[in-house]
Design a protein around this motif. Structure first.
Motif, mmCIF file in Angstrom:
data_model
loop_
_atom_site.group_PDB
_atom_site.id
_atom_site.type_symbol
_atom_site.label_atom_id
_atom_site.label_comp_id
_atom_site.label_asym_id
_atom_site.label_seq_id
_atom_site.Cartn_x
_atom_site.Cartn_y
_atom_site.Cartn_z
ATOM 1 N N SER A 99 0.819 -1.150 -0.061
ATOM 2 C CA SER A 99 0.042 0.171 0.144
ATOM 3 C C SER A 99 0.820 1.235 -0.020
ATOM 4 C CB SER A 99 -1.125 -0.077 1.381
ATOM 5 O OG SER A 99 -1.550 1.248 1.266
ATOM 6 N N ARG A 100 1.721 1.217 0.675
ATOM 7 C CA ARG A 100 3.001 2.269 0.845
ATOM 8 C C ARG A 100 3.605 2.531 -0.482
ATOM 9 N NH1 ARG A 100 3.731 7.040 1.747
ATOM 10 N NH2 ARG A 100 5.822 7.787 2.085
ATOM 11 N N ALA A 101 3.916 1.488 -1.258
ATOM 12 C CA ALA A 101 4.597 1.708 -2.407
ATOM 13 C C ALA A 101 3.755 2.205 -3.294
ATOM 14 C CB ALA A 101 5.098 0.258 -2.808
ATOM 15 N N GLN A 102 2.293 1.818 -3.325
ATOM 16 C CA GLN A 102 1.299 2.310 -4.246
ATOM 17 C C GLN A 102 1.126 3.868 -4.029
ATOM 18 O OE1 GLN A 102 -2.139 -0.140 -3.898
ATOM 19 N NE2 GLN A 102 -1.386 -1.593 -5.191
ATOM 20 N N GLU A 103 1.292 4.142 -2.746
ATOM 21 C CA GLU A 103 1.032 5.766 -2.494
ATOM 22 C C GLU A 103 2.040 6.518 -2.744
ATOM 23 O OE1 GLU A 103 0.643 6.197 1.959
ATOM 24 O OE2 GLU A 103 -1.238 4.918 1.860
ATOM 25 N N VAL A 104 3.769 5.884 -2.771
ATOM 26 C CA VAL A 104 4.706 6.534 -3.265
ATOM 27 C C VAL A 104 4.812 6.974 -4.538
ATOM 28 C CG1 VAL A 104 7.135 6.399 -3.171
ATOM 29 C CG2 VAL A 104 5.750 5.902 -1.246
ATOM 30 N N THR A 105 4.410 5.612 -5.211
ATOM 31 C CA THR A 105 4.391 5.559 -6.863
ATOM 32 C C THR A 105 3.151 6.629 -7.251
ATOM 33 O OG1 THR A 105 4.833 3.349 -6.842
ATOM 34 C CG2 THR A 105 3.728 4.342 -8.868
ATOM 35 N N LYS A 106 1.976 6.854 -6.466
ATOM 36 C CA LYS A 106 1.138 7.741 -6.973
ATOM 37 C C LYS A 106 1.362 9.315 -6.954
ATOM 38 C CE LYS A 106 -3.394 5.217 -6.606
ATOM 39 N NZ LYS A 106 -4.569 4.964 -5.766
ATOM 40 N N GLU A 107 2.330 9.347 -5.691
ATOM 41 C CA GLU A 107 2.862 10.673 -5.336
ATOM 42 C C GLU A 107 4.086 10.950 -6.210
ATOM 43 O OE1 GLU A 107 5.062 12.766 -1.489
ATOM 44 O OE2 GLU A 107 3.853 11.120 -1.234
ATOM 45 N N LEU A 108 4.773 10.168 -6.699
ATOM 46 C CA LEU A 108 5.737 10.361 -7.722
ATOM 47 C C LEU A 108 5.065 10.776 -9.119
ATOM 48 C CD1 LEU A 108 8.824 10.240 -8.142
ATOM 49 C CD2 LEU A 108 8.723 7.859 -8.874
ATOM 50 N N GLU A 109 4.217 9.989 -9.160
ATOM 51 C CA GLU A 109 3.543 10.160 -10.621
ATOM 52 C C GLU A 109 2.666 11.697 -10.836
ATOM 53 O OE1 GLU A 109 0.678 7.091 -10.882
ATOM 54 O OE2 GLU A 109 2.327 5.556 -11.897
ATOM 55 N N ASN A 110 2.265 11.986 -9.570
ATOM 56 C CA ASN A 110 1.780 13.305 -9.440
ATOM 57 C C ASN A 110 2.741 14.412 -9.682
ATOM 58 O OD1 ASN A 110 -0.943 12.139 -9.165
ATOM 59 N ND2 ASN A 110 -0.965 12.277 -7.059
ATOM 60 N N THR A 111 3.596 14.145 -8.814
ATOM 61 C CA THR A 111 5.123 15.089 -8.828
ATOM 62 C C THR A 111 5.530 15.208 -10.167
ATOM 63 O OG1 THR A 111 5.379 14.568 -6.668
ATOM 64 C CG2 THR A 111 7.207 15.700 -7.849
ATOM 65 N N THR A 112 5.694 14.027 -11.050
ATOM 66 C CA THR A 112 6.134 14.106 -12.323
ATOM 67 C C THR A 112 5.216 15.010 -13.306
ATOM 68 O OG1 THR A 112 7.105 11.925 -12.029
ATOM 69 C CG2 THR A 112 6.807 12.729 -14.061
ATOM 70 N N LYS A 113 3.829 14.802 -12.964
ATOM 71 C CA LYS A 113 2.974 15.465 -13.829
ATOM 72 C C LYS A 113 3.040 17.173 -13.482
ATOM 73 C CE LYS A 113 -0.529 11.867 -14.232
ATOM 74 N NZ LYS A 113 -2.100 11.611 -13.612
ATOM 75 N N VAL A 114 3.202 17.530 -12.360
ATOM 76 C CA VAL A 114 3.232 18.813 -11.827
ATOM 77 C C VAL A 114 4.779 19.357 -12.392
ATOM 78 C CG1 VAL A 114 3.704 20.405 -9.867
ATOM 79 C CG2 VAL A 114 2.050 18.629 -9.837
ATOM 80 N N PHE A 115 5.672 18.635 -12.405
ATOM 81 C CA PHE A 115 6.819 18.974 -12.903
ATOM 82 C C PHE A 115 6.928 19.229 -14.377
ATOM 83 C CE2 PHE A 115 11.055 17.924 -14.876
ATOM 84 C CZ PHE A 115 11.929 18.656 -14.165
ATOM 85 N N LYS A 116 6.202 18.458 -15.132
ATOM 86 C CA LYS A 116 6.162 18.554 -16.474
ATOM 87 C C LYS A 116 5.404 19.858 -16.782
ATOM 88 C CE LYS A 116 6.410 13.752 -17.978
ATOM 89 N NZ LYS A 116 5.230 12.705 -18.574
ATOM 90 N N LEU A 117 4.223 20.138 -16.195
ATOM 91 C CA LEU A 117 3.433 21.297 -16.322
ATOM 92 C C LEU A 117 4.406 22.507 -15.923
ATOM 93 C CD1 LEU A 117 -0.034 20.169 -14.337
ATOM 94 C CD2 LEU A 117 0.378 20.854 -16.824
ATOM 95 N N HIS A 118 4.966 22.526 -14.973
ATOM 96 C CA HIS A 118 5.997 23.668 -14.643
ATOM 97 C C HIS A 118 6.955 23.693 -15.707
ATOM 98 C CE1 HIS A 118 4.692 24.624 -10.594
ATOM 99 N NE2 HIS A 118 4.860 23.594 -10.228
ATOM 100 N N MET A 119 7.443 22.609 -16.168
ATOM 101 C CA MET A 119 8.383 22.779 -17.554
ATOM 102 C C MET A 119 7.974 23.372 -18.618
ATOM 103 S SD MET A 119 11.628 21.892 -16.867
ATOM 104 C CE MET A 119 12.101 21.476 -18.307
ATOM 105 N N GLU A 120 6.510 23.063 -18.885
ATOM 106 C CA GLU A 120 5.865 23.560 -20.214
ATOM 107 C C GLU A 120 5.761 24.975 -19.853
ATOM 108 O OE1 GLU A 120 2.391 21.431 -20.786
ATOM 109 O OE2 GLU A 120 3.372 19.405 -21.184
ATOM 110 N N GLU A 121 5.338 25.444 -18.633
ATOM 111 C CA GLU A 121 5.142 26.833 -18.289
ATOM 112 C C GLU A 121 6.358 27.823 -18.636
ATOM 113 O OE1 GLU A 121 4.035 28.870 -14.034
ATOM 114 O OE2 GLU A 121 2.690 27.210 -14.784
ATOM 115 N N LEU A 122 7.572 26.990 -17.868
ATOM 116 C CA LEU A 122 8.793 27.532 -18.068
ATOM 117 C C LEU A 122 9.279 27.838 -19.388
ATOM 118 C CD1 LEU A 122 10.811 25.914 -15.102
ATOM 119 C CD2 LEU A 122 10.068 28.591 -15.055
ATOM 120 N N ARG A 123 9.123 26.595 -20.247
ATOM 121 C CA ARG A 123 9.451 26.837 -21.673
ATOM 122 C C ARG A 123 8.598 28.035 -22.176
ATOM 123 N NH1 ARG A 123 9.436 20.595 -22.404
ATOM 124 N NH2 ARG A 123 11.610 20.030 -21.732
ATOM 125 N N GLY A 124 7.394 28.066 -21.951
ATOM 126 C CA GLY A 124 6.451 29.044 -22.557
ATOM 127 C C GLY A 124 6.969 30.578 -22.112
#
Length: 159
Positions: A99-124
């Motif tokens: 369960s903890r591994a799934q939570e960490v994986t979800k958190e990592l995926e969400n962090t990755t999505k946020v990071f991608k959004l920030h990268m797109e924003e920074l590129r813009g």
């Protein structure tokens, strides 16, 4: 020294003879006691009594073996219950870890999505900065060009 050894040997022999004499006395007492209390039975009766006695000893040995096996069985049951408890605990820990591994994986995926959004924003923003930088350079070039013509006009009029 030899005299001491001889004296020691004599003492040992005396002690041994006293022990033998005491044993003979004890044997006589035992014989008298047996003659007084002895029960004489027929051979058939004695054989049956011996068989019953042997069976009683066998039963006692078997009862002790049964008790030993019962204790071993109780110990095995307790060990099995303990093992089942440990297994349940291990399964529970494994589920918690998964369960903890799934939570960490979800958190990592969400962090990755946020990071991608920030990268797109920074590129813009980088593109906007680059465009504005080019516009500024163009305007500077125009200003310099206009400033140079004005100097030429001023220089031509003054000359």
């Amino acid at each position: 020294m030899e005299e001491e050894q001889m004296g020691g040997s004599e003492d040992r022999w005396k002690g041994s003879l006293e022990n033998i004499t005491e044993m003979a006395s004890n044997l006589d007492s035992l014989q008298k006691l047996l003659l007084k209390k002895a029960v004489f039975v027929e051979e058939d009766t004695f054989a049956r009594a011996s068989l019953v006695s042997e069976q009683a000893r066998t039963i006692k040995v078997l009862e002790q073996r049964v008790q030993t096996l019962e204790r071993e069985l109780d110990a095995a049951i307790t060990a099995a219950a303990h093992a089942r408890s440990e297994k349940r605990q291990a399964e529970s820990s494994q589920k918690a870890a998964e369960s903890r591994a799934q939570e960490v994986t979800k958190e990592l995926e969400n962090t990755t999505k946020v990071f991608k959004l920030h990268m797109e924003e920074l590129r813009g923003m980088q593109e906007q900065i680059s465009k504005r930088d080019n516009e500024i350079k163009l305007l500077e070039a125009i200003i310099q060009t206009l400033g140079g013509k004005e100097r030429l006009r001023k220089g031509g009029v003054n000359d």
